[in-house]
Design a protein around this motif. Structure first.
Motif, PDB file in Angstrom:
ATOM      1  N   ASP A   1       7.205 -22.051 -23.707  1.00 62.86           N
ATOM      2  CA  ASP A   1       8.414 -22.831 -24.029  1.00 62.86           C
ATOM      3  C   ASP A   1       8.341 -23.247 -25.493  1.00 62.86           C
ATOM      4  O   ASP A   1       7.288 -23.137 -26.133  1.00 62.86           O
ATOM      5  CB  ASP A   1       8.548 -24.052 -23.103  1.00 62.86           C
ATOM      6  N   ASP A   2       9.463 -23.703 -26.031  1.00 65.92           N
ATOM      7  CA  ASP A   2       9.524 -24.113 -27.437  1.00 65.92           C
ATOM      8  C   ASP A   2       9.529 -25.628 -27.568  1.00 65.92           C
ATOM      9  O   ASP A   2      10.118 -26.188 -28.493  1.00 65.92           O
ATOM     10  CB  ASP A   2      10.751 -23.509 -28.130  1.00 65.92           C
TER      11      ASP A   2
ATOM     12  N   GLN B   1      20.699 -26.771 -19.081  1.00 67.48           N
ATOM     13  CA  GLN B   1      21.310 -26.214 -20.288  1.00 67.48           C
ATOM     14  C   GLN B   1      20.227 -25.622 -21.214  1.00 67.48           C
ATOM     15  O   GLN B   1      20.156 -25.917 -22.403  1.00 67.48           O
ATOM     16  CB  GLN B   1      22.140 -27.275 -21.036  1.00 67.48           C
ATOM     17  N   ARG B   2      19.364 -24.797 -20.595  1.00 68.92           N
ATOM     18  CA  ARG B   2      18.323 -24.096 -21.329  1.00 68.92           C
ATOM     19  C   ARG B   2      18.544 -22.596 -21.204  1.00 68.92           C
ATOM     20  O   ARG B   2      19.429 -22.134 -20.490  1.00 68.92           O
ATOM     21  CB  ARG B   2      16.921 -24.437 -20.779  1.00 68.92           C
ATOM     22  N   GLN B   3      17.704 -21.853 -21.888  1.00 72.47           N
ATOM     23  CA  GLN B   3      17.722 -20.402 -21.762  1.00 72.47           C
ATOM     24  C   GLN B   3      16.364 -19.920 -21.244  1.00 72.47           C
ATOM     25  O   GLN B   3      15.313 -20.437 -21.628  1.00 72.47           O
ATOM     26  CB  GLN B   3      18.002 -19.743 -23.117  1.00 72.47           C
TER      27      GLN B   3
ATOM     28  N   ALA C   1      11.109 -27.706 -22.401  1.00 66.49           N
ATOM     29  CA  ALA C   1      11.537 -26.895 -23.545  1.00 66.49           C
ATOM     30  C   ALA C   1      12.684 -27.583 -24.292  1.00 66.49           C
ATOM     31  O   ALA C   1      13.436 -28.368 -23.720  1.00 66.49           O
ATOM     32  CB  ALA C   1      11.975 -25.517 -23.060  1.00 66.49           C
ATOM     33  N   LYS C   2      12.756 -27.237 -25.554  1.00 64.10           N
ATOM     34  CA  LYS C   2      13.893 -27.753 -26.324  1.00 64.10           C
ATOM     35  C   LYS C   2      15.127 -26.927 -26.024  1.00 64.10           C
ATOM     36  O   LYS C   2      16.199 -27.477 -25.750  1.00 64.10           O
ATOM     37  CB  LYS C   2      13.576 -27.688 -27.818  1.00 64.10           C
ATOM     38  N   THR C   3      14.972 -25.608 -26.108  1.00 68.56           N
ATOM     39  CA  THR C   3      16.129 -24.744 -25.850  1.00 68.56           C
ATOM     40  C   THR C   3      15.783 -23.562 -24.953  1.00 68.56           C
ATOM     41  O   THR C   3      16.601 -23.155 -24.118  1.00 68.56           O
ATOM     42  CB  THR C   3      16.694 -24.182 -27.166  1.00 68.56           C
ATOM     43  N   THR C   4      14.550 -22.998 -25.106  1.00 63.40           N
ATOM     44  CA  THR C   4      14.257 -21.710 -24.482  1.00 63.40           C
ATOM     45  C   THR C   4      12.855 -21.672 -23.876  1.00 63.40           C
ATOM     46  O   THR C   4      11.905 -22.242 -24.437  1.00 63.40           O
ATOM     47  CB  THR C   4      14.365 -20.577 -25.521  1.00 63.40           C
TER      48      THR C   4
END
Length: 470
Positions: free
Chosen positions: A407-408, A350-352, A386-389
């Motif tokens: 990555d973030d 569930q990342r981008q 990564a947290k999201t992206t």
């Protein structure tokens, strides 16, 4: 087959032969040069004597030779000899008077000079063919002589010839004395050179022998045994330094291989034990949920297969047995393909995953299979933390192209940063510890390099490859 000799002998023998040969050639050339010089000097001296005596001879001997009685001839020649011997140039010169028929007229009988009958006869033989005032060389017995003829043209009727003769004995004695001195000097030089060559060869042979012992110890696995003192010979010092560096690398590689085997055994044992345990449970009937057990066995089998594939890939790359097929690749196209392959993994986490590419083609010389494995391994790692992206972008300079993957997340822990590309090194949440090691080996195999660092917004990985012009 040439016999094997020690380095000391190989250095010492040619040096000694060179010095002895040089001394011999020097002695030979000196003798030749001295002989030529002395002979020319004696000839010039003889010609000077002839010119000096010419006026005296014309004054003392005139008229017809038949008019001279033996007493008159003796008296005239006595005055000539006196004039000749009082000359500074005639210290080693004698004078002979021959008739037209090459008969010796004066002196007659025994004399105190070096002139002997053999010399008189040989001069008489050559008189008919001799040119006036030209110096000739003749040997009588073991001695060498120089002589020239001076015809008495002022005599009427018979035309006698005066012959001036010089002996080369004194010059030979001088040359022998100088040879003796030169030989003594050369023998001292050869002895000194032999001592110097022996010391020089020992200085070279000793550290080389120590290096040989060191390499034998390294061959036996004793990597940290360098006890040799530093050599003052530049090349040997560099060789010693290189062997120490090689020993350190071999020791590190040996430890790495042992660690690799230990880690590989551990990583392989875990899924195998899990598979074996569930299989035995199914066989003995102690597991009521056979379907769940089969799912676990299948999952562990896939995990085991992935691990083996990664190990084989890493082994082929590092052992140089991987068949490298470098072709010109447009990174803009292949990076889109790699992103699509990661789509399922992105959805699962569930990342981008975003792409930042240029509008123009970016070409590099690379192996598509290795490049995809390197990019996807690093991108998977970034997506995991990564947290999201996570983002993949391209940077291009005149010499190379950089694939930057960011990555973030919270970044790589400082303690882990120097080790993340090592085999089986796993950070928090890592799998086998092989993904980044494979990425590094793959990129370097394609003549590139990879690095990792942190920024305020997360971790950054950069793959640099040489740029390929169109």
């Amino acid at each position: 087959m040439n016999p094997v000799k020690s380095m000391k002998s190989k250095i010492r023998t040619p040096v000694l032969l060179l010095i002895v040969g040089f001394a011999f050639i020097t002695l030979l050339l000196f003798n030749v040069a001295m002989r030529i010089y002395v002979d020319n000097n004696a000839k010039n001296e003889l010609q000077s004597v002839s010119k000096t005596m010419e006026t005296v001879v014309k004054k003392e001997l005139t008229g017809n030779l038949r008019n001279y009685t033996p007493n008159n001839l003796k008296t005239a020649f006595t005055r000539l000899f006196k004039a000749l011997h009082t000359s500074k140039l005639a210290a080693n010169t004698e004078m002979l008077l021959y008739s037209r028929r090459q008969e010796l007229l004066y002196p007659q009988g025994e004399t105190d000079s070096f002139v002997n009958q053999q010399l008189i006869d040989k001069i008489a033989e050559q008189l008919p063919s001799m040119k006036e005032k030209k110096v000739y060389t003749i040997r009588a017995g073991n001695a060498k002589y120089f002589f020239l003829s001076y015809p008495l043209t002022n005599f009427t009727g018979d035309h006698p010839t005066i012959v001036f003769v010089a002996q080369a004995g004194e010059s030979n004695a001088l040359i022998r004395m100088m040879n003796l001195i030169l030989i003594c000097v050369m023998l001292l030089g050869v002895a000194f050179a032999a001592l110097l060559a022996n010391q020089l060869s020992a200085r070279i042979a000793k550290p080389v022998a120590e290096l040989c012992d060191l390499t034998k110890k390294i061959g036996k696995g004793e990597f940290s045994t360098s006890s040799q003192s530093a050599s003052d010979i530049l090349e040997l010092g560099l060789l010693h330094q290189s062997i120490n560096e090689m020993s350190a690398r071999l020791e590190a590689n040996d430890k790495s291989q042992k660690t690799f085997l230990q880690n590989a055994s551990h990583e392989l044992r875990t899924p195998l034990m899990s598979i074996q345990g569930y299989a035995e449970g199914i066989q003995s009937g102690v597991l009521p949920d056979v379907k769940h057990a089969a799912e676990v066995i299948n999952s562990e089998s896939k995990r085991l297969n992935t691990l083996v594939e990664e190990l084989l890939t890493l082994s082929r790359i590092e052992s140089q047995t991987y068949v490298r097929e470098l072709t010109v690749i447009n990174l803009c196209d292949v990076l889109k393909e790699y992103t699509q392959r990661l789509g399922g993994f992105v959805s699962k986490l569930q990342r981008q995953l975003t792409l930042t590419l240029s509008d123009t083609p970016v070409l590099v010389l690379a192996d598509d299979a290795l490049l995809s494995q390197a990019v996807m391994n690093i991108a998977s790692n970034c997506l995991r933390y990564a947290k999201t992206t996570a983002n993949i972008s391209l940077l291009q300079s005149k010499t190379d192209v950089v694939i930057r993957i960011t990555d973030d997340g919270t970044g790589i822990p400082e303690a882990d940063l120097p080790h993340i590309f090592e085999r089986f090194y796993k950070g928090t949440g890592g799998n086998f510890g092989l993904g980044l090691a494979i990425a590094k080996s793959a990129v370097e195999f394609m003549n590139g390099n990879v690095r990792a660092y942190n920024t305020e917004s997360g971790a950054v990985f950069e793959i640099a490859l040489p740029v390929q012009s169109e």
